[in-house]
Structure formats: structure tokens, C-alpha cells
Scaffold this motif. Structure first.
Motif, PDB file in Angstrom:
ATOM      1  N   MET A 294       2.185  28.028  55.682  1.00  0.00           N
ATOM      2  CA  MET A 294       3.323  28.947  55.644  1.00  0.00           C
ATOM      3  C   MET A 294       4.600  28.199  55.260  1.00  0.00           C
ATOM      4  N   VAL A 295       4.810  27.022  55.841  1.00  0.00           N
ATOM      5  CA  VAL A 295       5.992  26.221  55.530  1.00  0.00           C
ATOM      6  C   VAL A 295       5.959  25.762  54.079  1.00  0.00           C
ATOM      7  N   GLN A 296       4.779  25.375  53.604  1.00  0.00           N
ATOM      8  CA  GLN A 296       4.657  24.916  52.217  1.00  0.00           C
ATOM      9  C   GLN A 296       4.947  26.051  51.244  1.00  0.00           C
ATOM     10  N   ARG A 297       4.431  27.248  51.520  1.00  0.00           N
ATOM     11  CA  ARG A 297       4.699  28.392  50.642  1.00  0.00           C
ATOM     12  C   ARG A 297       6.179  28.746  50.635  1.00  0.00           C
ATOM     13  N   ALA A 298       6.836  28.544  51.774  1.00  0.00           N
ATOM     14  CA  ALA A 298       8.261  28.856  51.861  1.00  0.00           C
ATOM     15  C   ALA A 298       9.120  27.805  51.161  1.00  0.00           C
ATOM     16  N   GLY A 299       8.520  26.658  50.835  1.00  0.00           N
ATOM     17  CA  GLY A 299       9.259  25.610  50.133  1.00  0.00           C
ATOM     18  C   GLY A 299      10.169  24.789  51.026  1.00  0.00           C
ATOM     19  N   LEU A 300       9.931  24.782  52.323  1.00  0.00           N
ATOM     20  CA  LEU A 300      10.763  24.006  53.249  1.00  0.00           C
ATOM     21  C   LEU A 300      10.284  22.557  53.300  1.00  0.00           C
ATOM     22  N   GLU A 301      11.208  21.650  53.485  1.00  0.00           N
ATOM     23  CA  GLU A 301      10.890  20.239  53.622  1.00  0.00           C
ATOM     24  C   GLU A 301      11.322  19.740  54.999  1.00  0.00           C
ATOM     25  N   ASN A 302      10.556  18.791  55.505  1.00  0.00           N
ATOM     26  CA  ASN A 302      10.887  18.163  56.778  1.00  0.00           C
ATOM     27  C   ASN A 302      11.096  19.192  57.883  1.00  0.00           C
ATOM     28  N   PHE A 303      10.149  20.127  57.994  1.00  0.00           N
ATOM     29  CA  PHE A 303      10.259  21.167  59.022  1.00  0.00           C
ATOM     30  C   PHE A 303       8.956  21.240  59.797  1.00  0.00           C
ATOM     31  N   ARG A 304       9.079  21.207  61.145  1.00  0.00           N
ATOM     32  CA  ARG A 304       7.916  21.267  62.025  1.00  0.00           C
ATOM     33  C   ARG A 304       8.061  22.445  62.976  1.00  0.00           C
ATOM     34  N   PHE A 305       6.954  22.838  63.592  1.00  0.00           N
ATOM     35  CA  PHE A 305       7.019  23.988  64.497  1.00  0.00           C
ATOM     36  C   PHE A 305       7.970  23.716  65.659  1.00  0.00           C
ATOM     37  N   HIS A 306       7.995  22.490  66.161  1.00  0.00           N
ATOM     38  CA  HIS A 306       8.858  22.187  67.305  1.00  0.00           C
ATOM     39  C   HIS A 306      10.337  22.367  66.960  1.00  0.00           C
ATOM     40  N   ASP A 307      10.662  22.334  65.661  1.00  0.00           N
ATOM     41  CA  ASP A 307      12.050  22.566  65.255  1.00  0.00           C
ATOM     42  C   ASP A 307      12.492  23.986  65.596  1.00  0.00           C
ATOM     43  N   LEU A 308      11.549  24.909  65.728  1.00  0.00           N
ATOM     44  CA  LEU A 308      11.901  26.274  66.127  1.00  0.00           C
ATOM     45  C   LEU A 308      12.435  26.300  67.554  1.00  0.00           C
ATOM     46  N   ARG A 309      11.908  25.426  68.396  1.00  0.00           N
ATOM     47  CA  ARG A 309      12.418  25.338  69.778  1.00  0.00           C
ATOM     48  C   ARG A 309      13.859  24.827  69.768  1.00  0.00           C
ATOM     49  N   HIS A 310      14.128  23.837  68.908  1.00  0.00           N
ATOM     50  CA  HIS A 310      15.503  23.337  68.795  1.00  0.00           C
ATOM     51  C   HIS A 310      16.436  24.424  68.260  1.00  0.00           C
ATOM     52  N   GLU A 311      15.968  25.151  67.267  1.00  0.00           N
ATOM     53  CA  GLU A 311      16.787  26.211  66.685  1.00  0.00           C
ATOM     54  C   GLU A 311      17.065  27.299  67.718  1.00  0.00           C
ATOM     55  N   ALA A 312      16.041  27.688  68.474  1.00  0.00           N
ATOM     56  CA  ALA A 312      16.218  28.718  69.485  1.00  0.00           C
ATOM     57  C   ALA A 312      17.186  28.252  70.564  1.00  0.00           C
ATOM     58  N   THR A 313      17.095  26.987  70.960  1.00  0.00           N
ATOM     59  CA  THR A 313      18.008  26.443  71.974  1.00  0.00           C
ATOM     60  C   THR A 313      19.439  26.446  71.457  1.00  0.00           C
ATOM     61  N   SER A 314      19.618  26.071  70.194  1.00  0.00           N
ATOM     62  CA  SER A 314      20.955  26.093  69.592  1.00  0.00           C
ATOM     63  C   SER A 314      21.531  27.502  69.594  1.00  0.00           C
ATOM     64  N   ARG A 315      20.704  28.481  69.301  1.00  0.00           N
ATOM     65  CA  ARG A 315      21.180  29.862  69.253  1.00  0.00           C
ATOM     66  C   ARG A 315      21.548  30.363  70.648  1.00  0.00           C
ATOM     67  N   LEU A 316      20.865  29.868  71.684  1.00  0.00           N
ATOM     68  CA  LEU A 316      21.230  30.245  73.053  1.00  0.00           C
ATOM     69  C   LEU A 316      22.635  29.744  73.383  1.00  0.00           C
ATOM     70  N   PHE A 317      22.926  28.507  72.983  1.00  0.00           N
ATOM     71  CA  PHE A 317      24.274  27.981  73.201  1.00  0.00           C
ATOM     72  C   PHE A 317      25.296  28.774  72.387  1.00  0.00           C
ATOM     73  N   GLU A 318      24.940  29.131  71.171  1.00  0.00           N
ATOM     74  CA  GLU A 318      25.866  29.885  70.323  1.00  0.00           C
ATOM     75  C   GLU A 318      26.142  31.285  70.877  1.00  0.00           C
ATOM     76  N   LYS A 319      25.233  31.801  71.694  1.00  0.00           N
ATOM     77  CA  LYS A 319      25.463  33.093  72.339  1.00  0.00           C
ATOM     78  C   LYS A 319      26.389  32.980  73.536  1.00  0.00           C
ATOM     79  N   GLY A 320      26.764  31.737  73.890  1.00  0.00           N
ATOM     80  CA  GLY A 320      27.701  31.537  74.984  1.00  0.00           C
ATOM     81  C   GLY A 320      27.069  31.205  76.317  1.00  0.00           C
ATOM     82  N   LEU A 321      25.749  30.934  76.354  1.00  0.00           N
ATOM     83  CA  LEU A 321      25.110  30.587  77.615  1.00  0.00           C
ATOM     84  C   LEU A 321      25.515  29.182  78.050  1.00  0.00           C
TER      85      LEU A 321
END
Length: 354
Positions: A294-321
Motif C-alpha cells: 500500500m505504501v509503495q503504491r502510494a509512492g511514499l518514502e521512508n514511511f512505516r506503520f509505527h509512524d501512524l502512531r507518531h502522527e496520531a499522537t501529534s494530532r492529539l497535541f494539536e487538538k489541545g490535549l
């Protein structure tokens, strides 16, 4: 091997006694009216007995090896092998520890006699290992060695020099990885996910972004742990060993409701599914392969599934938590693990200074 003996009864009837003798297993026999039946029985039973015999032989060999390690450990490899047999299988991260231990066993360090092991030997292994893997990997393997030595001293009564590892300097770990996911990349991943043959990949992708859960936590989800009334998931076996509750956003609720309906249709149930795995039949390896494609078809580089956890955590902070609220959701025990996200709150702090 199987043999057939022709016998005549007192009544004059001819019978055929089939016997199977294999080393390490009891002799079994059976009487038949015809030689053909006896031969057919041997052909059917003997392969199964041979398989059991080989299994028993392997088990005996492993038991003998364990006894040897227990009775007279001589070199570092003896301790590592015994740890693989007796301790590692009962750990949550058993697979990773097995792989790291196998890597350690390839080095001369493991062939040194326990009485002769010194800090210099460990330092030489550390320096050689550092030439091939990241500092974090070296530190993980040092942790394994330390745990094995401590267990050997406390549980196996094996005398070891306590200072062998305690004073060995560890390589500094690189700064925590934070790979953000742009909106364009997220859209590309969704398009690629819609094309995948695996029906669960896109749902797992969305759940990871909505909940900040780890891959193992999502793949191991069971319907019994999900409460739609309380809008939460109760994780019993988290990575750090501490159960935690994960609150569900409206989007996460929609994803789980849709999965519940799919499961009901596949099982032919009129009512909603309330028990069993959320992702039945999906193995870790199958998901890894599907997500990689899926990542290869999307053309993303240097991206792993665990990066989604980092992204989700960042978005929680951005929501003001707050940091405490985020750690409650993500399960981070050490506040320092969330320090990499503090830059997201700088603008809010600056506003408070006005």
C-alpha cells in the motif's frame, strides 16, 4: 518397520498379524483376515508412527541440551541457548528476542568461557556490532545479555562477574523519530488502500490515526473489549504490560460499526457481532506485506506503520490535549517519550504569554 506374520488358528483359519517396530516407540500389532488388509494398515499407520518418533527424538535432544546447559554451562552461548529454551518463549516480545539472540550468537563473544569473560570482550563485541546495526539495536542486545546474566546468577546459581556489563558504555540512541504524514500523503495512502485486496488494511490505517494504538494492539482487538456505549476500548495486554482504556472518536466509532456489520454479514448473523476477533484470520505477516504494498503504491518514502502512531499522537497535541491526557490515551509511561512532541505546544504557550 512393519512385518506380517501368517498364523493359523485352532479352527484352521488363516490370520495375518501385522507388527510395527520403531525405535523409541512401543511395538503395536493388529490381526487381519487378509494380507492385503494387514499391508494397508501398515502403510497407513507406519508414517504417523515415524513422525511421532522423530518428534520424540527432537524433544529428547532438546531436553538433553537443556540438561547440559543447566548442569555445566561453559560458554556464553550456553546461557543464551538455555534462555531461549526456558525464558524467552514466555515473554511478550519473544519473536524479537529470538532474532536478536541469534544475531548475538554469531559473534566470538558467545564462545568465551564464562570464567574468562571480561568487560573488554563485551566492548569489542559492542564496537563490531555497531559497525553493522543502529545504536538502538546494540542497546537492545546489551539489554538481553544483561537480563540473561542476571537471570543466570539469581535463578540458575551460576556465578558471574557482576561488573562485566554494568560499566560498559552504551552507544547513544539517536533522537526519537517523528515522521509526519502530510494531507497529500494521507490521501495517496487512502487511494492505494482502496485498491488493495486485503479488506482490513484501510480500516486498520484509519484506526491507527484515530486511536494512536500500536499495530499489535489493533490486530489483536476483540469485540468483547470494545464498548460502544462508553466509546472506549479496554486493552488488556498492552506492550508495556499495563492495561489501559482508549477513548474512541466519532470517526473511530464509525470504522468499528462498519467492521461489525461486515462481520455479521460474513457470519450470516442478523444481530451485531459481539465476540471474537475484529480482524479474523489476519496474521501479522499478511498485514505487513499488504501495508508495505500500500505504501509503495502510494509512492511514499521512508514511511512505516509505527509512524501512524507518531502522527496520531501529534494530532492529539494539536487538538489541545495536555501531556497527561495524551499519555493516558497512548499508554506512554515515561513523560520523556512524549518530549519530542513539545514543539507542537509552543505556539499555545506563546499565546499565554501575551
Amino acid at each position: 518397520m512393519g512385518t506380517i506374520i501368517e498364523r493359523r488358528t485352532k479352527r484352521g483359519e488363516v490370520k495375518f498379524q501385522a507388527k510395527i517396530r520403531l525405535a523409541g516407540t512401543p511395538i503395536i500389532s493388529k490381526v487381519f483376515d487378509s494380507r492385503a488388509d494387514a499391508e494397508a494398515w501398515i502403510a497407513a499407520v507406519e508414517p504417523e508412527m515415524r513422525a511421532r518418533s522423530r518428534t520424540a527424538a527432537r524433544e529428547q535432544a532438546v531436553a538433553k541440551q537443556v540438561r547440559e546447559f543447566r548442569d555445566r554451562p561453559r560458554i556464553v552461548a550456553d546461557l543464551l541457548h538455555r534462555n531461549l529454551c526456558e525464558v524467552t518463549p514466555f515473554k511478550k516480545g519473544a519473536e524479537a528476542e529470538v532474532n536478536h539472540t541469534r544475531s548475538i550468537l554469531k559473534y566470538p563473544l558467545t564462545r568465551i568461557h564464562l570464567e574468562n569473560l571480561t568487560q573488554r570482550d563485551v566492548r569489542e563485541w559492542r564496537d563490531k556490532r555497531s559497525q553493522h546495526v543502529a545504536p538502538s539495536t546494540v542497546n537492545r542486545e546489551l539489554n538481553i545479555l544483561s537480563a540473561v546474566f542476571k537471570h543466570a546468577a539469581s535463578e540458575w546459581d551460576i556465578a558471574l562477574c557482576k561488573s562485566v556489563l554494568t560499566s560498559v558504555k552504551r552507544p547513544p540512541n539517536p533522537p526519537g523519530r517523528v515522521r509526519r504524514l502530510s494531507r497529500q500523503e494521507e490521501a495517496a495512502l487512502r487511494r492505494a488502500g482502496e485498491e488493495t485486496r486485503n479488506p482490513y488494511v484501510l480500516s486498520i490505517f484509519d484506526l491507527a490515526l484515530e486511536t494512536a494504538m500500536r499495530r499489535s494492539e489493533i490486530l489483536g482487538l476483540e469485540w468483547e473489549r470494545i464498548s460502544f456505549e462508553r466509546r472506549s476500548i479496554q486493552l488488556i495486554t498492552a506492550k508495556n504490560g499495563t492495561p489501559r482504556g482508549v477513548p474512541l472518536s466519532r470517526r473511530a466509532m464509525e470504522i468499528l460499526r462498519a467492521l461489525q456489520q461486515i462481520a455479521a454479514r460474513e457470519l450470516g448473523h442478523e444481530c451485531a457481532v459481539t465476540s471474537g476477533p475484529v480482524f479474523p484470520g489476519l496474521t501479522v505477516n499478511a498485514f505487513k506485506l499488504a501495508f508495505t504494498r500500500m505504501v509503495q503504491r502510494a509512492g511514499l518514502e521512508n514511511f512505516r506503520f509505527h509512524d501512524l502512531r507518531h502522527e496520531a499522537t501529534s494530532r492529539l497535541f494539536e487538538k489541545g490535549l495536555s501531556q497527561m491526557e495524551v499519555s493516558t490515551i497512548t499508554g506512554h509511561k515515561d513523560p520523556r517519550m512524549l518530549a519530542r512532541y513539545t514543539h507542537l505546544q509552543v505556539k499555545d504557550l506563546a499565546a499565554k504569554l501575551d
